[in-house]
Enzyme design. Structure first.
Site, PDB file in Angstrom:
ATOM      1  N   HIS A  85      -5.895  -2.177  -0.367  1.00  0.00           N
ATOM      2  CA  HIS A  85      -5.017  -2.205  -0.130  1.00  0.00           C
ATOM      3  C   HIS A  85      -4.906  -0.569  -0.676  1.00  0.00           C
ATOM      4  O   HIS A  85      -5.623  -0.503  -1.394  1.00  0.00           O
ATOM      5  CB  HIS A  85      -3.786  -2.457  -1.641  1.00  0.00           C
ATOM      6  CG  HIS A  85      -4.070  -2.408  -2.824  1.00  0.00           C
ATOM      7  ND1 HIS A  85      -3.752  -1.640  -3.901  1.00  0.00           N
ATOM      8  CD2 HIS A  85      -5.336  -3.457  -3.784  1.00  0.00           C
ATOM      9  CE1 HIS A  85      -4.479  -2.178  -5.342  1.00  0.00           C
ATOM     10  NE2 HIS A  85      -5.218  -2.906  -4.590  1.00  0.00           N
ATOM     11  N   ASP A  87      -2.023   1.397  -2.026  1.00  0.00           N
ATOM     12  CA  ASP A  87      -0.662   1.234  -3.022  1.00  0.00           C
ATOM     13  C   ASP A  87      -1.521   0.833  -4.444  1.00  0.00           C
ATOM     14  O   ASP A  87      -2.635   0.753  -4.966  1.00  0.00           O
ATOM     15  CB  ASP A  87       0.779   0.173  -3.422  1.00  0.00           C
ATOM     16  CG  ASP A  87       0.004  -1.002  -3.471  1.00  0.00           C
ATOM     17  OD1 ASP A  87      -0.777  -1.450  -2.666  1.00  0.00           O
ATOM     18  OD2 ASP A  87       0.749  -1.466  -4.244  1.00  0.00           O
ATOM     19  N   ASP A 118      -9.331   0.769  -8.136  1.00  0.00           N
ATOM     20  CA  ASP A 118      -8.024   0.031  -7.354  1.00  0.00           C
ATOM     21  C   ASP A 118      -7.001   0.293  -6.780  1.00  0.00           C
ATOM     22  O   ASP A 118      -6.042   0.801  -7.183  1.00  0.00           O
ATOM     23  CB  ASP A 118      -7.759  -0.818  -8.430  1.00  0.00           C
ATOM     24  CG  ASP A 118      -6.836  -1.994  -8.665  1.00  0.00           C
ATOM     25  OD1 ASP A 118      -6.708  -2.383  -8.028  1.00  0.00           O
ATOM     26  OD2 ASP A 118      -6.196  -2.256 -10.007  1.00  0.00           O
ATOM     27  N   GLU A 152       0.522  -3.806  -3.043  1.00  0.00           N
ATOM     28  CA  GLU A 152      -0.456  -5.241  -3.759  1.00  0.00           C
ATOM     29  C   GLU A 152      -0.004  -5.196  -5.481  1.00  0.00           C
ATOM     30  O   GLU A 152      -0.363  -6.172  -6.438  1.00  0.00           O
ATOM     31  CB  GLU A 152      -1.909  -5.273  -3.580  1.00  0.00           C
ATOM     32  CG  GLU A 152      -2.840  -6.332  -3.995  1.00  0.00           C
ATOM     33  CD  GLU A 152      -2.916  -5.850  -5.290  1.00  0.00           C
ATOM     34  OE1 GLU A 152      -3.992  -6.592  -6.608  1.00  0.00           O
ATOM     35  OE2 GLU A 152      -3.104  -4.786  -6.146  1.00  0.00           O
ATOM     36  N   GLU A 153       0.243  -3.790  -5.660  1.00  0.00           N
ATOM     37  CA  GLU A 153       0.693  -3.818  -7.046  1.00  0.00           C
ATOM     38  C   GLU A 153       1.757  -4.178  -7.371  1.00  0.00           C
ATOM     39  O   GLU A 153       2.522  -3.834  -8.788  1.00  0.00           O
ATOM     40  CB  GLU A 153       0.274  -2.365  -7.885  1.00  0.00           C
ATOM     41  CG  GLU A 153      -1.031  -1.808  -7.091  1.00  0.00           C
ATOM     42  CD  GLU A 153      -2.743  -2.118  -7.769  1.00  0.00           C
ATOM     43  OE1 GLU A 153      -2.125  -3.322  -8.987  1.00  0.00           O
ATOM     44  OE2 GLU A 153      -3.260  -1.973  -8.171  1.00  0.00           O
ATOM     45  N   ASP A 179     -12.117  -5.801  -4.005  1.00  0.00           N
ATOM     46  CA  ASP A 179     -11.650  -5.300  -5.097  1.00  0.00           C
ATOM     47  C   ASP A 179     -11.314  -5.532  -6.512  1.00  0.00           C
ATOM     48  O   ASP A 179     -10.602  -7.222  -7.306  1.00  0.00           O
ATOM     49  CB  ASP A 179      -9.172  -5.839  -4.342  1.00  0.00           C
ATOM     50  CG  ASP A 179      -8.679  -4.963  -5.387  1.00  0.00           C
ATOM     51  OD1 ASP A 179      -8.985  -4.128  -6.176  1.00  0.00           O
ATOM     52  OD2 ASP A 179      -7.836  -5.527  -4.992  1.00  0.00           O
ATOM     53  N   HIS A 426      -5.850   0.405 -13.906  1.00  0.00           N
ATOM     54  CA  HIS A 426      -4.748   0.244 -14.673  1.00  0.00           C
ATOM     55  C   HIS A 426      -4.031   0.542 -15.619  1.00  0.00           C
ATOM     56  O   HIS A 426      -3.349   0.351 -16.061  1.00  0.00           O
ATOM     57  CB  HIS A 426      -4.491  -1.391 -14.603  1.00  0.00           C
ATOM     58  CG  HIS A 426      -4.239  -2.297 -13.202  1.00  0.00           C
ATOM     59  ND1 HIS A 426      -2.860  -3.430 -13.579  1.00  0.00           N
ATOM     60  CD2 HIS A 426      -4.135  -2.104 -12.140  1.00  0.00           C
ATOM     61  CE1 HIS A 426      -3.172  -3.775 -12.387  1.00  0.00           C
ATOM     62  NE2 HIS A 426      -4.401  -3.280 -11.224  1.00  0.00           N
TER      63      HIS A 426
HETATM   64  N1  BES Z   1      -8.169  -5.673  -8.311  1.00  0.00           N
HETATM   65  C1  BES Z   1      -7.678  -7.138  -9.106  1.00  0.00           C
HETATM   66  C2  BES Z   1      -7.611  -8.492  -9.309  1.00  0.00           C
HETATM   67  C3  BES Z   1      -8.960  -7.736 -10.306  1.00  0.00           C
HETATM   68  C4  BES Z   1      -8.942  -8.251 -11.623  1.00  0.00           C
HETATM   69  C5  BES Z   1      -9.841  -8.974  -9.433  1.00  0.00           C
HETATM   70  C6  BES Z   1     -10.139  -8.065 -12.410  1.00  0.00           C
HETATM   71  C7  BES Z   1     -10.850  -9.136 -10.677  1.00  0.00           C
HETATM   72  C8  BES Z   1     -10.733  -8.632 -11.521  1.00  0.00           C
HETATM   73  C9  BES Z   1      -6.453  -6.230  -8.294  1.00  0.00           C
HETATM   74  O1  BES Z   1      -5.539  -5.734  -7.683  1.00  0.00           O
HETATM   75  C10 BES Z   1      -4.647  -6.826  -9.795  1.00  0.00           C
HETATM   76  O2  BES Z   1      -4.754  -6.609 -10.453  1.00  0.00           O
HETATM   77  N2  BES Z   1      -4.782  -8.934  -9.709  1.00  0.00           N
HETATM   78  C11 BES Z   1      -3.439  -8.597 -10.038  1.00  0.00           C
HETATM   79  C12 BES Z   1      -2.797  -9.617  -9.517  1.00  0.00           C
HETATM   80  C13 BES Z   1      -1.068 -10.193 -10.038  1.00  0.00           C
HETATM   81  C14 BES Z   1      -0.318  -8.658 -10.386  1.00  0.00           C
HETATM   82  C15 BES Z   1      -0.369 -10.991  -9.103  1.00  0.00           C
HETATM   83  C16 BES Z   1      -4.152  -9.056 -11.437  1.00  0.00           C
HETATM   84  O3  BES Z   1      -4.789  -9.092 -11.631  1.00  0.00           O
HETATM   85  O4  BES Z   1      -3.154  -8.900 -12.806  1.00  0.00           O
HETATM   86 ZN    ZN Z   2      -5.158  -3.924  -9.386  1.00  0.00          ZN
END
Ligand code: BES
Ligand code: ZN
Length: 457
Positions: A85, A87, A118, A152-153, A179, A426
């Site tokens: 992603h 974004d 990210d 994605e975010e 990711d 984040h």
């Molecule tokens: N890169 C992350 C997912 C992730 C975080 C994988 C930590 C492994 C370890 C992804 O960009 C993300 O933040 N996903 C969200 C998904 C949600 C908003 C549906 C998450 O995990 O909070």
């Molecule tokens: Zn993320």
């Protein structure tokens, strides 16, 4: 591979400059004030593919565009689907950034900027590796199809319709996503399990306006008292979640997996000191890694209500609210968990209050097969790219598209994370190691080679 390795070495600075250029675009997808910057980043990614001569489309959606590109087909070789992603999360709180979030800065061997790890930096490794192949060998040894989205975010709400529409064209043997994270600095990893998620927002309303707590206290339900009582019962003091039916479908950790987690060089002391805490805490009977990677959890993400200003105000607030979510493991069903939460909160609601429960996104947890030629190829590629064999880990984050790929396209995903747990994803001062950007690109270039050795059945 020597030519490609030499190419990557020679172009190290150029690839870094390109990443910095992408990081300068403030592609915050949740906030409409950044809309043109989001589009600019999407177009930049599309231009990268066009520059390689790949068939490229900027696919319009109801939200931000999806970049779709494919390299030429290669007979008898596997087809790989790369997802990433472009974004990023909002940069807030701005005043906690040492340097501005959209002015990428090199510090201690890292690039510091929103989106560094990210997912701009990680995603770009799979484009730069293809560029290395194209510019030094003239062609890739496999076909790669890329889906790089811009939402994605903010919940990927337009991704599923796109996947449906492009189902035939997305036909592939395996997906690749970068990711996630390495196990630790200098210890690359392949992630074979991710958690799922269910996310809620709860609103309680009591009297039609705030009241004097002396005059009316004792006669009226207080929404803030109620919300703390209700949410406080979701998890008991032993870390067991009390939502009805919550553990019914949980796949328990096997002894073999527990042994494997225990064999990883995880230092609880270091973990505590990095986070500034004196004790770890969670579900009784499990280690910290087990709880973080393979046990379901429930957390309040935000809570509000009542007086927050200076001094003491004796008020009985009229309303309260909270955001909370559960991270799920295979085979918990997000819909069943939602019903359980709704039922539990309704039964706990004190008289005289109105409740509204809003359901946000949901996705199940996943575990991918460790026993596949694709996994073996990925391990080999990482060893060649990083100079160290990867370990196999699970993680607590969620990437819902992994389930979509499995359900819609019938394929598994290789989760090859180049990031680190302390990359400040984040949060303020997000970073990505420039060495890992380079090593990740090298591993990705090897991956195309290793995958090309697999014959399609
Ligand atoms: N890169 C992350 C997912 C992730 C975080 C994988 C930590 C492994 C370890 C992804 O960009 C993300 O933040 N996903 C969200 C998904 C949600 C908003 C549906 C998450 O995990 O909070
Ligand atoms: Zn993320």
């Amino acid at each position: 591979m020597e030519k490609i390795a030499a190419y990557l070495e020679e172009n190290r600075q150029r690839n870094q400059d390109d990443l910095f250029e992408l990081l300068r675009m403030a592609s915050v997808s949740t906030d409409s004030q950044y809309e043109s910057e989001v589009r600019r980043a999407g177009e930049w990614v599309a231009d990268q593919f066009r520059g390689l001569g790949f068939e490229t489309e900027l696919v319009e959606t109801k939200g931000h565009p999806i970049v779709y590109a494919e390299s030429p087909p290669v007979e008898n070789a596997p087809v790989v689907l790369v997802y990433g992603h472009y974004d990023v999360q909002p940069p807030d709180p701005l005043d906690e950034w040492i340097t501005p979030p959209f002015e990428p800065t090199e510090r201690d061997g890292n690039v510091v900027a929103r989106g560094a790890t990210d997912d701009k930096g990680q995603m770009l490794t799979h484009i730069k590796s293809a560029q290395a192949w194209m510019e030094s060998e003239g062609a890739l040894p496999i076909q790669i199809k890329y889906v790089i989205e811009g939402e994605e975010e903010c919940g990927s709400s337009n991704l599923d319709p796109f996947l449906q529409d492009y189902k035939e064209r997305l036909n592939a043997d395996i997906a690749v996503i970068s990711d996630t994270s390495q196990f630790a600095k200098g210890q690359p990893a392949i992630t074979y399990g991710l958690k799922g998620i269910v996310y809620f927002e709860l609103y309680l309303e009591g009297p039609k306006q705030d009241l004097h707590s002396g005059t009316f206290g004792g006669g009226v339900s207080n929404p803030v008292n109620a919300i703390t009582q209700m949410l406080g019962q979701l998890v008991d003091q032993h870390g067991r979640i009390q939502i009805p039916g919550f553990y019914d479908d949980v796949v328990e950790l096997e002894a073999r997996e527990r042994e494997q987690f225990a064999s990883l060089p995880f230092s609880e002391e270091e973990f505590k000191s990095k986070l500034g805490i004196e004790a770890v805490h969670g579900e009784q009977g499990f280690t910290t890694l087990e709880r973080r990677w393979a046990r379901p959890t429930c957390d309040i993400n935000g809570i509000w209500g009542g007086y927050q200003g200076e001094g003491a105000k004796t008020v009985l607030p009229a309303r309260a609210g909270a955001k909370f979510s559960c991270r799920l493991v295979p085979c918990q069903d997000p819909d069943k968990i939602r019903e359980g939460v709704e039922q539990m909160l309704e039964s706990l609601l004190p008289p005289g209050l109105k409740m509204e429960l809003v359901h946000h996104h949901g996705a199940p947890g996943v575990v991918v097969s460790l026993d596949s030629p694709y996994m073996a190829a990925a391990a080999e590629a990482i060893e060649k790219g990083f100079g160290t064999k990867p370990v196999f880990i699970r993680e607590g984050g969620s990437i819902p598209v992994v389930t979509a790929f499995r359900e819609l396209l019938g394929i598994d995903t290789l989760l090859l994370g180049w990031g680190l747990d302390d990359d400040n994803t984040h949060s303020p001062n997000e970073k990505f190691s420039l060495d890992d950007y380079y090593r990740g690109t090298r591993a990705s270039a090897h991956l195309w080679q290793e995958l090309s050795k697999i014959t399609r059945d």
